[in-house]
Structure formats: C-alpha cells, structure tokens
Motif scaffolding. Structure first.
Motif, PDB file in Angstrom:
ATOM      1  N   UNK A 171       0.779  -1.225   0.000  1.00 54.24           N
ATOM      2  CA  UNK A 171       0.000   0.000   0.000  1.00 54.24           C
ATOM      3  C   UNK A 171       0.810   1.274   0.000  1.00 54.24           C
ATOM      4  N   UNK A 172       2.140   1.178   0.026  1.00 56.73           N
ATOM      5  CA  UNK A 172       3.009   2.360   0.064  1.00 56.73           C
ATOM      6  C   UNK A 172       3.904   2.420  -1.167  1.00 56.73           C
ATOM      7  N   UNK A 173       4.274   3.634  -1.593  1.00 53.05           N
ATOM      8  CA  UNK A 173       5.175   3.755  -2.742  1.00 53.05           C
ATOM      9  C   UNK A 173       6.596   3.344  -2.378  1.00 53.05           C
ATOM     10  N   UNK A 174       7.275   2.678  -3.302  1.00 53.96           N
ATOM     11  CA  UNK A 174       8.691   2.352  -3.185  1.00 53.96           C
ATOM     12  C   UNK A 174       9.377   2.798  -4.471  1.00 53.96           C
ATOM     13  N   UNK A 175      10.648   3.159  -4.359  1.00 43.95           N
ATOM     14  CA  UNK A 175      11.371   3.616  -5.545  1.00 43.95           C
ATOM     15  C   UNK A 175      12.859   3.464  -5.389  1.00 43.95           C
ATOM     16  N   UNK A 176      13.533   3.382  -6.520  1.00 50.07           N
ATOM     17  CA  UNK A 176      14.995   3.275  -6.529  1.00 50.07           C
ATOM     18  C   UNK A 176      15.534   3.948  -7.780  1.00 50.07           C
ATOM     19  N   UNK A 177      16.638   4.680  -7.613  1.00 47.00           N
ATOM     20  CA  UNK A 177      17.331   5.255  -8.760  1.00 47.00           C
ATOM     21  C   UNK A 177      17.955   4.103  -9.544  1.00 47.00           C
ATOM     22  N   UNK A 178      17.922   4.205 -10.864  1.00 43.84           N
ATOM     23  CA  UNK A 178      18.417   3.107 -11.705  1.00 43.84           C
ATOM     24  C   UNK A 178      19.017   3.658 -12.991  1.00 43.84           C
ATOM     25  N   UNK A 203      14.587  -3.220 -20.219  1.00 41.99           N
ATOM     26  CA  UNK A 203      15.261  -3.970 -19.161  1.00 41.99           C
ATOM     27  C   UNK A 203      15.870  -3.002 -18.156  1.00 41.99           C
ATOM     28  N   UNK A 204      15.894  -3.463 -16.915  1.00 42.85           N
ATOM     29  CA  UNK A 204      16.583  -2.784 -15.831  1.00 42.85           C
ATOM     30  C   UNK A 204      17.472  -3.823 -15.174  1.00 42.85           C
ATOM     31  N   UNK A 205      18.471  -3.364 -14.438  1.00 50.41           N
ATOM     32  CA  UNK A 205      19.378  -4.312 -13.781  1.00 50.41           C
ATOM     33  C   UNK A 205      19.711  -3.841 -12.368  1.00 50.41           C
ATOM     34  N   UNK A 206      18.812  -4.085 -11.417  1.00 45.09           N
ATOM     35  CA  UNK A 206      19.109  -3.717 -10.033  1.00 45.09           C
ATOM     36  C   UNK A 206      20.152  -4.647  -9.406  1.00 45.09           C
ATOM     37  N   UNK A 207      20.902  -4.102  -8.457  1.00 44.76           N
ATOM     38  CA  UNK A 207      21.906  -4.890  -7.735  1.00 44.76           C
ATOM     39  C   UNK A 207      21.222  -5.943  -6.872  1.00 44.76           C
ATOM     40  N   UNK A 208      21.889  -7.057  -6.697  1.00 42.51           N
ATOM     41  CA  UNK A 208      21.368  -8.109  -5.830  1.00 42.51           C
ATOM     42  C   UNK A 208      21.246  -7.618  -4.387  1.00 42.51           C
ATOM     43  N   UNK A 209      21.999  -6.598  -4.036  1.00 41.63           N
ATOM     44  CA  UNK A 209      21.957  -6.047  -2.682  1.00 41.63           C
ATOM     45  C   UNK A 209      20.831  -5.033  -2.493  1.00 41.63           C
ATOM     46  N   UNK A 210      20.093  -4.720  -3.540  1.00 44.97           N
ATOM     47  CA  UNK A 210      19.002  -3.748  -3.431  1.00 44.97           C
ATOM     48  C   UNK A 210      17.963  -4.222  -2.424  1.00 44.97           C
ATOM     49  N   UNK A 211      17.554  -3.328  -1.541  1.00 42.39           N
ATOM     50  CA  UNK A 211      16.475  -3.655  -0.619  1.00 42.39           C
ATOM     51  C   UNK A 211      15.124  -3.249  -1.194  1.00 42.39           C
ATOM     52  N   UNK A 212      15.133  -2.439  -2.243  1.00 41.48           N
ATOM     53  CA  UNK A 212      13.891  -1.989  -2.870  1.00 41.48           C
ATOM     54  C   UNK A 212      13.419  -2.958  -3.940  1.00 41.48           C
ATOM     55  N   UNK A 213      14.341  -3.509  -4.752  1.00 43.26           N
ATOM     56  CA  UNK A 213      13.892  -4.352  -5.858  1.00 43.26           C
ATOM     57  C   UNK A 213      13.043  -5.544  -5.403  1.00 43.26           C
ATOM     58  N   UNK A 214      13.331  -6.222  -4.299  1.00 45.12           N
ATOM     59  CA  UNK A 214      12.439  -7.319  -3.887  1.00 45.12           C
ATOM     60  C   UNK A 214      10.991  -6.858  -3.693  1.00 45.12           C
ATOM     61  N   UNK A 215      10.794  -5.616  -3.279  1.00 41.84           N
ATOM     62  CA  UNK A 215       9.444  -5.069  -3.135  1.00 41.84           C
ATOM     63  C   UNK A 215       8.809  -4.842  -4.500  1.00 41.84           C
ATOM     64  N   UNK A 216       9.609  -4.385  -5.468  1.00 42.29           N
ATOM     65  CA  UNK A 216       9.120  -4.223  -6.845  1.00 42.29           C
ATOM     66  C   UNK A 216       8.737  -5.589  -7.410  1.00 42.29           C
ATOM     67  N   UNK A 217       9.597  -6.588  -7.175  1.00 43.10           N
ATOM     68  CA  UNK A 217       9.325  -7.954  -7.649  1.00 43.10           C
ATOM     69  C   UNK A 217       7.997  -8.456  -7.096  1.00 43.10           C
ATOM     70  N   UNK A 218       7.770  -8.241  -5.808  1.00 43.62           N
ATOM     71  CA  UNK A 218       6.520  -8.677  -5.185  1.00 43.62           C
ATOM     72  C   UNK A 218       5.324  -7.997  -5.835  1.00 43.62           C
ATOM     73  N   UNK A 219       5.462  -6.712  -6.148  1.00 45.78           N
ATOM     74  CA  UNK A 219       4.378  -5.974  -6.809  1.00 45.78           C
ATOM     75  C   UNK A 219       4.094  -6.546  -8.198  1.00 45.78           C
ATOM     76  N   UNK A 220       5.139  -6.997  -8.882  1.00 43.42           N
ATOM     77  CA  UNK A 220       4.970  -7.582 -10.211  1.00 43.42           C
ATOM     78  C   UNK A 220       4.831  -6.577 -11.338  1.00 43.42           C
ATOM     79  N   UNK A 221       4.728  -5.319 -10.990  1.00 43.43           N
ATOM     80  CA  UNK A 221       4.605  -4.255 -12.009  1.00 43.43           C
ATOM     81  C   UNK A 221       5.305  -3.018 -11.484  1.00 43.43           C
ATOM     82  N   UNK A 222       5.730  -2.167 -12.403  1.00 45.72           N
ATOM     83  CA  UNK A 222       6.484  -0.987 -12.001  1.00 45.72           C
ATOM     84  C   UNK A 222       6.375   0.088 -13.076  1.00 45.72           C
ATOM     85  N   UNK A 223       6.878   1.272 -12.733  1.00 44.65           N
ATOM     86  CA  UNK A 223       7.003   2.366 -13.692  1.00 44.65           C
ATOM     87  C   UNK A 223       8.464   2.779 -13.728  1.00 44.65           C
TER      88      UNK A 223
END
Length: 166
Positions: free
Chosen positions: A36-43, A57-77
């Motif tokens: 229910x909250x916005x998440x974001x990461x510079x890329x 395509x995007x390529x987030x670092x494996x150490x990103x704490x934000x990308x797992x939240x994006x993955x869970x959402x399944x969609x992004x901008x």
C-alpha cells in the motif's frame, strides 16, 4: 568455457567502474506500490530491449532492498528524470527513510507511482528475470508509456550529473 572467455578474468572492479563511468547514461527512477506504500529506486541500468514485443530492461543490484518489493508488486514504472530532478534522484538513491517525502507523484494506470516532472514514463509488468553477476536482469513488458514533458533528461557521466549540450 575456455579461460579466455571466463567472465571477469583478471578485471579489476575499480578500473571497470572507472572505465564504464565514461559511458554517459540517463537516470531513471523505478517505482512500485508495496504493501500500500510507494517504493522507488534510482536506476541507471536501463535500456530499451525490444519493439516487438515491447520490452525494456533494468538491472538492479542483488543487494538492493527496494527491488524485492518491486518484484513482489509484479509491475512498475520507469520514470526518466528531467535535468532539473537531481533532488529526486538523490532521494531515491538513498537507503531507508521516506524516499517520497516532498516528491510529487500520482498513480499510473498500473498503480505504481508516476513522478511529476519526469521527461517520460514507461509502465511495465515483470516478464522475466535473468542472472547478471552481482545484478539481476529484469525484462519488463511495456503496458503503457508517454512523454509528458519536452525537456532535457538528467544525465550521469564520470561519477557526476551532466547536461546535454547542443
């Protein structure tokens, strides 16, 4: 695989960062809604991949704490930042805290945050993920896109923000 083709054989990481920093890139912010909250990461690792089908395509670092939240959402901008949005880039590049404090946004068609003032936005569904060394290569299926602002993009070159001249 022969030793001549082994990835990273003898490549110094600091030197690679220095050399690759000479390639100017645009700056994007990848956003989603998680819990229910916005998440974001510079890329900066963003590219157009295919016109048919429409993929980016995007390529987030494996150490990103934000990308797992994006993955869970399944969609992004993917929000392509304008040259006057360095403050937005800095906010989205930091860890922790409320990255969206003071950042104007509205929900895109897929619900993810569309940042006000961006040069362009691209709505995507996660189509594929591939291993990419210390990053994950994410292929996004484009579902909508637009160019709301006709201005120069924010650029990054040699470790600092840069401007297009011309």
């Amino acid at each position: 695989m022969s030793s001549a083709t082994t990835p990273s054989a003898g490549i110094d990481q600091a030197r690679m960062r220095q050399v690759m920093g000479h390639f100017a890139t645009g700056v994007t912010v990848v956003t989603a809604i998680h819990g229910g909250a916005p998440v974001g990461m510079a890329c900066q690792s963003f590219t157009s991949l295919s016109l048919e089908p429409a993929y980016i395509s995007i390529a987030p670092a494996l150490t990103s704490t934000t990308y797992p939240k994006v993955r869970t959402a399944g969609r992004f901008v993917v929000n392509i930042l304008a040259e006057d949005q360095q403050d937005v880039c800095r906010a989205m590049g930091r860890s922790g805290g409320d990255k969206f404090a003071g950042v104007d946004w509205s929900p895109a068609g897929n619900g993810a945050p569309r940042l006000a003032g961006a040069v362009a936005w691209i709505e995507c569904d996660i189509a594929h993920e591939l291993p990419g060394g210390d990053h994950v290569i994410v292929i996004g299926a484009v579902t909508a896109l637009d160019l709301p602002r006709d201005t120069a993009p924010l650029m990054f070159h040699k470790g600092r923000y840069a401007r297009l001249v011309g």
